[in-house]
Enzyme design. Structure first.
Site, PDB file in Angstrom:
ATOM      1  N   LEU A  12      -5.584  87.063  -6.001  1.00  0.00           N
ATOM      2  CA  LEU A  12      -6.112  85.551  -5.765  1.00  0.00           C
ATOM      3  C   LEU A  12      -7.592  85.360  -5.847  1.00  0.00           C
ATOM      4  O   LEU A  12      -8.594  86.414  -5.608  1.00  0.00           O
ATOM      5  CB  LEU A  12      -5.948  85.192  -4.450  1.00  0.00           C
ATOM      6  CG  LEU A  12      -4.463  85.311  -3.821  1.00  0.00           C
ATOM      7  CD1 LEU A  12      -4.501  85.282  -2.324  1.00  0.00           C
ATOM      8  CD2 LEU A  12      -3.705  84.159  -4.519  1.00  0.00           C
ATOM      9  N   ASP A  54      -4.042  92.299  -4.131  1.00  0.00           N
ATOM     10  CA  ASP A  54      -5.139  92.144  -3.340  1.00  0.00           C
ATOM     11  C   ASP A  54      -5.275  93.302  -2.322  1.00  0.00           C
ATOM     12  O   ASP A  54      -6.231  93.368  -1.463  1.00  0.00           O
ATOM     13  CB  ASP A  54      -5.279  90.728  -2.543  1.00  0.00           C
ATOM     14  CG  ASP A  54      -5.718  90.015  -3.617  1.00  0.00           C
ATOM     15  OD1 ASP A  54      -6.908  89.810  -4.381  1.00  0.00           O
ATOM     16  OD2 ASP A  54      -5.141  88.691  -3.558  1.00  0.00           O
ATOM     17  N   GLU A  59      -9.457  94.844   4.758  1.00  0.00           N
ATOM     18  CA  GLU A  59      -9.994  94.464   5.936  1.00  0.00           C
ATOM     19  C   GLU A  59      -9.312  93.209   6.413  1.00  0.00           C
ATOM     20  O   GLU A  59      -9.358  92.983   7.765  1.00  0.00           O
ATOM     21  CB  GLU A  59     -11.717  94.050   5.596  1.00  0.00           C
ATOM     22  CG  GLU A  59     -12.249  93.479   6.847  1.00  0.00           C
ATOM     23  CD  GLU A  59     -13.493  92.900   6.691  1.00  0.00           C
ATOM     24  OE1 GLU A  59     -14.620  93.240   7.378  1.00  0.00           O
ATOM     25  OE2 GLU A  59     -13.963  92.030   6.054  1.00  0.00           O
ATOM     26  N   ASP A  60      -8.556  92.747   5.519  1.00  0.00           N
ATOM     27  CA  ASP A  60      -8.002  91.386   5.986  1.00  0.00           C
ATOM     28  C   ASP A  60      -6.763  91.644   6.762  1.00  0.00           C
ATOM     29  O   ASP A  60      -6.367  90.634   7.337  1.00  0.00           O
ATOM     30  CB  ASP A  60      -7.842  90.430   4.611  1.00  0.00           C
ATOM     31  CG  ASP A  60      -9.074  89.943   4.030  1.00  0.00           C
ATOM     32  OD1 ASP A  60      -9.929  89.656   4.847  1.00  0.00           O
ATOM     33  OD2 ASP A  60      -9.235  89.895   2.950  1.00  0.00           O
ATOM     34  N   HIS A 158     -14.292  83.215   3.601  1.00  0.00           N
ATOM     35  CA  HIS A 158     -13.801  83.712   4.887  1.00  0.00           C
ATOM     36  C   HIS A 158     -15.331  83.531   5.782  1.00  0.00           C
ATOM     37  O   HIS A 158     -16.420  83.512   5.004  1.00  0.00           O
ATOM     38  CB  HIS A 158     -13.706  85.214   5.034  1.00  0.00           C
ATOM     39  CG  HIS A 158     -12.296  85.740   4.603  1.00  0.00           C
ATOM     40  ND1 HIS A 158     -12.185  86.396   3.348  1.00  0.00           N
ATOM     41  CD2 HIS A 158     -11.134  85.250   4.962  1.00  0.00           C
ATOM     42  CE1 HIS A 158     -10.670  86.558   3.408  1.00  0.00           C
ATOM     43  NE2 HIS A 158     -10.008  85.803   4.153  1.00  0.00           N
ATOM     44  N   CYS A 245     -14.990  93.828   2.967  1.00  0.00           N
ATOM     45  CA  CYS A 245     -13.370  93.786   2.817  1.00  0.00           C
ATOM     46  C   CYS A 245     -12.714  95.020   2.231  1.00  0.00           C
ATOM     47  O   CYS A 245     -11.662  95.050   2.319  1.00  0.00           O
ATOM     48  CB  CYS A 245     -12.990  92.587   2.084  1.00  0.00           C
ATOM     49  SG  CYS A 245     -13.608  92.354   0.675  1.00  0.00           S
TER      50      CYS A 245
HETATM   51  C1  CIR Z   1      -8.255  87.110  -1.458  1.00  0.00           C
HETATM   52  O1  CIR Z   1      -8.428  86.046  -2.030  1.00  0.00           O
HETATM   53  O2  CIR Z   1      -7.500  87.385  -0.340  1.00  0.00           O
HETATM   54  C2  CIR Z   1      -8.911  88.461  -1.950  1.00  0.00           C
HETATM   55  N1  CIR Z   1      -8.790  88.116  -3.287  1.00  0.00           N
HETATM   56  C3  CIR Z   1     -10.075  88.632  -1.519  1.00  0.00           C
HETATM   57  C4  CIR Z   1     -10.049  88.749  -0.206  1.00  0.00           C
HETATM   58  C5  CIR Z   1     -11.577  89.211   0.303  1.00  0.00           C
HETATM   59  N2  CIR Z   1     -11.527  89.606   1.591  1.00  0.00           N
HETATM   60  C6  CIR Z   1     -12.543  89.642   2.337  1.00  0.00           C
HETATM   61  O3  CIR Z   1     -13.731  89.398   2.026  1.00  0.00           O
HETATM   62  N3  CIR Z   1     -12.378  90.149   3.767  1.00  0.00           N
END
Ligand code: CIR
Length: 250
Positions: A12, A54, A59-60, A158, A245
Protein backbone atom coordinates in the site's frame (compact mmCIF):
# COMPACT_ATOMS: atom_id res chain seq x y z
CA UNK A 1 12.68 -7.43 11.55
CA UNK A 2 11.36 -9.06 8.44
CA UNK A 3 13.30 -9.04 5.18
CA UNK A 4 11.29 -7.33 2.40
CA UNK A 5 9.82 -9.69 -0.21
CA UNK A 6 10.35 -9.36 -3.95
CA UNK A 7 6.77 -8.02 -4.25
CA UNK A 8 7.47 -5.17 -1.82
CA UNK A 9 6.39 -2.65 -4.46
CA UNK A 10 2.87 -4.20 -4.48
CA UNK A 11 2.22 -2.92 -0.96
CA UNK A 12 0.00 0.00 0.00
CA UNK A 13 1.10 3.54 -0.60
CA UNK A 14 -0.49 6.96 -0.77
CA UNK A 15 2.55 8.86 -2.01
CA UNK A 16 3.73 9.40 -5.54
CA UNK A 17 7.50 9.09 -5.19
CA UNK A 18 8.06 6.37 -7.78
CA UNK A 19 8.47 2.60 -7.65
CA UNK A 20 10.93 1.25 -5.08
CA UNK A 21 13.98 -0.45 -6.58
CA UNK A 22 14.18 -3.89 -4.99
CA UNK A 23 17.98 -4.15 -4.86
CA UNK A 24 18.13 -0.81 -3.15
CA UNK A 25 15.31 -1.86 -0.79
CA UNK A 26 17.37 -4.86 0.32
CA UNK A 27 20.49 -2.75 0.66
CA UNK A 28 18.77 -0.14 2.81
CA UNK A 29 17.14 -2.85 4.92
CA UNK A 30 20.48 -4.58 5.49
CA UNK A 31 22.07 -1.28 6.51
CA UNK A 32 19.20 -0.63 8.95
CA UNK A 33 19.79 -4.07 10.53
CA UNK A 34 23.51 -3.35 10.79
CA UNK A 35 22.76 0.01 12.44
CA UNK A 36 20.60 -1.66 15.10
CA UNK A 37 23.46 -4.07 15.82
CA UNK A 38 25.88 -1.15 16.04
CA UNK A 39 23.55 0.29 18.69
CA UNK A 40 23.94 -2.89 20.71
CA UNK A 41 20.75 -4.78 19.80
CA UNK A 42 20.38 -8.46 18.98
CA UNK A 43 18.06 -9.08 16.05
CA UNK A 44 15.47 -11.71 15.22
CA UNK A 45 15.08 -11.50 11.45
CA UNK A 46 12.17 -13.27 9.76
CA UNK A 47 12.11 -14.57 6.19
CA UNK A 48 10.28 -12.61 3.46
CA UNK A 49 6.52 -13.24 3.44
CA UNK A 50 5.23 -12.95 -0.12
CA UNK A 51 1.60 -13.23 1.01
CA UNK A 52 1.97 -9.79 2.57
CA UNK A 53 3.89 -7.20 0.50
CA UNK A 54 3.91 -4.74 3.44
CA UNK A 55 5.19 -7.29 5.94
CA UNK A 56 8.62 -5.71 6.34
CA UNK A 57 6.80 -2.96 8.31
CA UNK A 58 6.65 -5.20 11.38
CA UNK A 59 6.04 -2.33 13.78
CA UNK A 60 2.40 -2.17 12.79
CA UNK A 61 1.65 -5.68 14.08
CA UNK A 62 2.41 -5.35 17.80
CA UNK A 63 3.10 -3.01 20.69
CA UNK A 64 5.78 -4.32 22.99
CA UNK A 65 5.74 -3.20 26.62
CA UNK A 66 8.22 -4.65 29.11
CA UNK A 67 5.48 -6.89 30.65
CA UNK A 68 3.06 -7.72 27.84
CA UNK A 69 3.10 -8.01 24.04
CA UNK A 70 -0.04 -6.43 22.59
CA UNK A 71 -0.94 -7.80 19.17
CA UNK A 72 -2.56 -5.30 16.85
CA UNK A 73 -5.35 -5.67 14.35
CA UNK A 74 -4.13 -3.59 11.40
CA UNK A 75 -6.64 -1.24 9.82
CA UNK A 76 -5.81 -2.32 6.26
CA UNK A 77 -7.35 -5.73 5.51
CA UNK A 78 -4.40 -6.69 3.27
CA UNK A 79 -2.17 -6.47 6.36
CA UNK A 80 -4.23 -8.31 8.97
CA UNK A 81 -2.58 -11.71 8.27
CA UNK A 82 0.80 -10.24 9.20
CA UNK A 83 -0.09 -10.49 12.89
CA UNK A 84 -0.44 -14.29 12.90
CA UNK A 85 2.76 -14.53 10.84
CA UNK A 86 4.76 -12.49 13.37
CA UNK A 87 3.10 -13.80 16.53
CA UNK A 88 5.32 -16.87 17.19
CA UNK A 89 8.54 -14.84 16.91
CA UNK A 90 7.22 -12.31 19.43
CA UNK A 91 5.66 -14.86 21.80
CA UNK A 92 9.06 -16.48 22.34
CA UNK A 93 9.98 -13.44 24.43
CA UNK A 94 6.74 -12.98 26.42
CA UNK A 95 4.71 -14.86 29.06
CA UNK A 96 1.73 -12.62 28.66
CA UNK A 97 -0.03 -11.23 25.57
CA UNK A 98 -3.15 -9.24 24.70
CA UNK A 99 -4.84 -8.97 21.30
CA UNK A 100 -6.92 -6.15 19.81
CA UNK A 101 -10.21 -7.66 18.62
CA UNK A 102 -12.68 -6.69 15.86
CA UNK A 103 -14.27 -4.26 15.37
CA UNK A 104 -11.26 -2.52 16.88
CA UNK A 105 -8.28 -1.78 14.68
CA UNK A 106 -4.83 -0.58 15.73
CA UNK A 107 -1.64 -0.13 13.69
CA UNK A 108 1.53 -0.07 15.80
CA UNK A 109 2.67 2.98 13.84
CA UNK A 110 -0.03 4.97 15.62
CA UNK A 111 1.30 4.21 19.07
CA UNK A 112 3.95 6.47 20.56
CA UNK A 113 5.31 5.41 23.93
CA UNK A 114 6.69 8.34 25.89
CA UNK A 115 7.92 6.98 29.20
CA UNK A 116 4.88 5.82 31.18
CA UNK A 117 2.43 7.56 28.84
CA UNK A 118 1.22 6.32 25.47
CA UNK A 119 -0.11 8.59 22.75
CA UNK A 120 -2.57 6.70 20.55
CA UNK A 121 -3.21 8.13 17.10
CA UNK A 122 -6.73 7.74 15.78
CA UNK A 123 -6.09 7.55 12.07
CA UNK A 124 -7.28 5.96 8.84
CA UNK A 125 -5.90 2.71 10.36
CA UNK A 126 -6.52 2.92 14.11
CA UNK A 127 -10.17 3.39 15.02
CA UNK A 128 -11.73 4.71 18.26
CA UNK A 129 -12.72 1.16 19.34
CA UNK A 130 -9.14 -0.06 18.86
CA UNK A 131 -7.90 2.93 20.86
CA UNK A 132 -10.42 2.09 23.60
CA UNK A 133 -9.27 -1.55 23.88
CA UNK A 134 -5.63 -0.53 23.88
CA UNK A 135 -6.19 2.16 26.52
CA UNK A 136 -7.91 -0.37 28.80
CA UNK A 137 -5.01 -2.79 28.39
CA UNK A 138 -2.37 -0.11 29.01
CA UNK A 139 -4.23 1.27 32.04
CA UNK A 140 -4.38 -2.24 33.52
CA UNK A 141 -0.59 -2.39 33.13
CA UNK A 142 -0.19 0.92 34.99
CA UNK A 143 0.38 3.20 31.98
CA UNK A 144 -1.58 6.28 31.06
CA UNK A 145 -2.82 6.84 27.51
CA UNK A 146 -4.49 9.56 25.50
CA UNK A 147 -5.67 9.82 21.91
CA UNK A 148 -4.63 12.22 19.18
CA UNK A 149 -6.89 12.39 16.15
CA UNK A 150 -4.77 12.61 13.00
CA UNK A 151 -7.57 11.80 10.53
CA UNK A 152 -7.58 15.39 9.31
CA UNK A 153 -3.84 15.43 8.63
CA UNK A 154 -3.58 14.11 5.11
CA UNK A 155 0.23 14.35 4.99
CA UNK A 156 0.71 11.51 7.49
CA UNK A 157 -0.37 7.87 7.55
CA UNK A 158 0.23 7.23 11.25
CA UNK A 159 0.69 9.32 14.39
CA UNK A 160 4.35 8.33 14.50
CA UNK A 161 4.89 9.68 11.00
CA UNK A 162 4.67 13.03 12.83
CA UNK A 163 6.06 12.48 16.33
CA UNK A 164 8.71 10.39 18.06
CA UNK A 165 9.75 10.15 21.67
CA UNK A 166 13.55 10.14 21.90
CA UNK A 167 13.90 9.82 25.67
CA UNK A 168 14.99 12.50 28.17
CA UNK A 169 11.41 13.83 28.18
CA UNK A 170 11.87 14.98 24.58
CA UNK A 171 9.51 14.63 21.64
CA UNK A 172 10.51 15.21 18.03
CA UNK A 173 7.40 16.66 16.46
CA UNK A 174 6.41 17.97 13.06
CA UNK A 175 5.54 21.66 13.09
CA UNK A 176 1.90 21.02 12.17
CA UNK A 177 1.34 19.11 15.44
CA UNK A 178 3.65 20.99 17.78
CA UNK A 179 0.95 23.19 19.34
CA UNK A 180 -0.99 20.22 20.72
CA UNK A 181 -1.46 20.94 24.46
CA UNK A 182 -0.87 17.23 25.18
CA UNK A 183 2.82 17.84 24.45
CA UNK A 184 3.20 20.79 26.83
CA UNK A 185 5.05 18.87 29.57
CA UNK A 186 7.69 17.64 27.09
CA UNK A 187 10.73 19.31 25.59
CA UNK A 188 10.01 19.64 21.88
CA UNK A 189 12.32 19.43 18.90
CA UNK A 190 10.22 20.92 16.12
CA UNK A 191 10.66 19.57 12.62
CA UNK A 192 10.20 22.14 9.86
CA UNK A 193 7.68 21.32 7.10
CA UNK A 194 10.43 20.62 4.51
CA UNK A 195 11.90 17.96 6.82
CA UNK A 196 8.69 16.44 8.19
CA UNK A 197 9.51 12.87 7.07
CA UNK A 198 12.43 13.05 9.54
CA UNK A 199 10.03 13.35 12.49
CA UNK A 200 9.79 9.56 12.50
CA UNK A 201 13.06 8.75 14.24
CA UNK A 202 14.03 6.11 16.79
CA UNK A 203 16.09 6.28 19.97
CA UNK A 204 18.11 3.10 20.43
CA UNK A 205 20.40 3.12 23.47
CA UNK A 206 22.67 6.15 23.05
CA UNK A 207 21.84 6.89 19.40
CA UNK A 208 18.88 8.35 17.52
CA UNK A 209 18.30 6.74 14.13
CA UNK A 210 17.24 9.46 11.68
CA UNK A 211 16.43 9.36 7.98
CA UNK A 212 19.00 10.88 5.65
CA UNK A 213 18.51 14.33 4.14
CA UNK A 214 17.30 16.39 7.10
CA UNK A 215 20.22 18.59 8.17
CA UNK A 216 18.25 20.97 10.38
CA UNK A 217 16.78 18.10 12.38
CA UNK A 218 20.15 16.38 12.86
CA UNK A 219 21.68 19.72 13.92
CA UNK A 220 18.83 20.32 16.39
CA UNK A 221 19.24 16.82 17.82
CA UNK A 222 22.98 17.40 18.23
CA UNK A 223 22.34 20.75 19.92
CA UNK A 224 20.23 18.92 22.53
CA UNK A 225 22.94 16.33 23.08
CA UNK A 226 21.50 13.49 20.96
CA UNK A 227 23.87 11.49 18.76
CA UNK A 228 22.26 10.73 15.38
CA UNK A 229 22.84 7.72 13.19
CA UNK A 230 21.68 8.65 9.70
CA UNK A 231 20.10 6.08 7.36
CA UNK A 232 18.94 6.27 3.78
CA UNK A 233 15.23 5.43 3.79
CA UNK A 234 14.30 6.53 0.27
CA UNK A 235 12.84 3.21 -0.90
CA UNK A 236 10.70 2.73 2.22
CA UNK A 237 9.45 6.32 2.02
CA UNK A 238 8.04 5.46 -1.42
CA UNK A 239 5.73 2.98 0.35
CA UNK A 240 4.72 5.36 3.17
CA UNK A 241 7.12 3.64 5.56
CA UNK A 242 9.07 5.46 8.24
CA UNK A 243 12.19 4.45 10.09
CA UNK A 244 10.43 3.09 13.14
CA UNK A 245 8.15 0.77 11.18
CA UNK A 246 10.94 -1.59 10.11
CA UNK A 247 11.47 -3.03 13.57
CA UNK A 248 9.75 -4.09 16.77
CA UNK A 249 12.05 -3.08 19.60
CA UNK A 250 11.94 -4.14 23.24
C1 CIR B 1 1.15 0.66 4.73
O1 CIR B 1 0.54 1.49 4.05
O2 CIR B 1 0.61 0.03 5.64
C2 CIR B 1 2.61 0.42 4.44
N1 CIR B 1 2.87 0.57 3.04
C3 CIR B 1 3.49 1.35 5.22
C4 CIR B 1 3.40 1.15 6.70
C5 CIR B 1 4.32 2.03 7.45
N2 CIR B 1 4.23 1.79 8.83
C6 CIR B 1 4.67 2.63 9.76
O3 CIR B 1 5.13 3.71 9.45
N3 CIR B 1 4.53 2.26 11.03
Amino acid sequence: MRVPGSNFADGLTSVDLGVPQFEEVLKQHARYCEALRECGLELTTLEPDLRHPDSTFVEDTAILTPQVAIFCRPGASSRQGEVAANRPAVERFYFSTFTIEAPGSVDGGDICEAGTHFFIGVSQRTNPEGARQLTACLNALGYTASTIDVRGMTSILHLKSGISYVGDNTLVVMEEMAANPQFSRFELIRVIAEESYGANCVRVNDRVLVAEGFPKLTADLAARGFKSLVLNMSEFQKMDGGLSCLSLRF
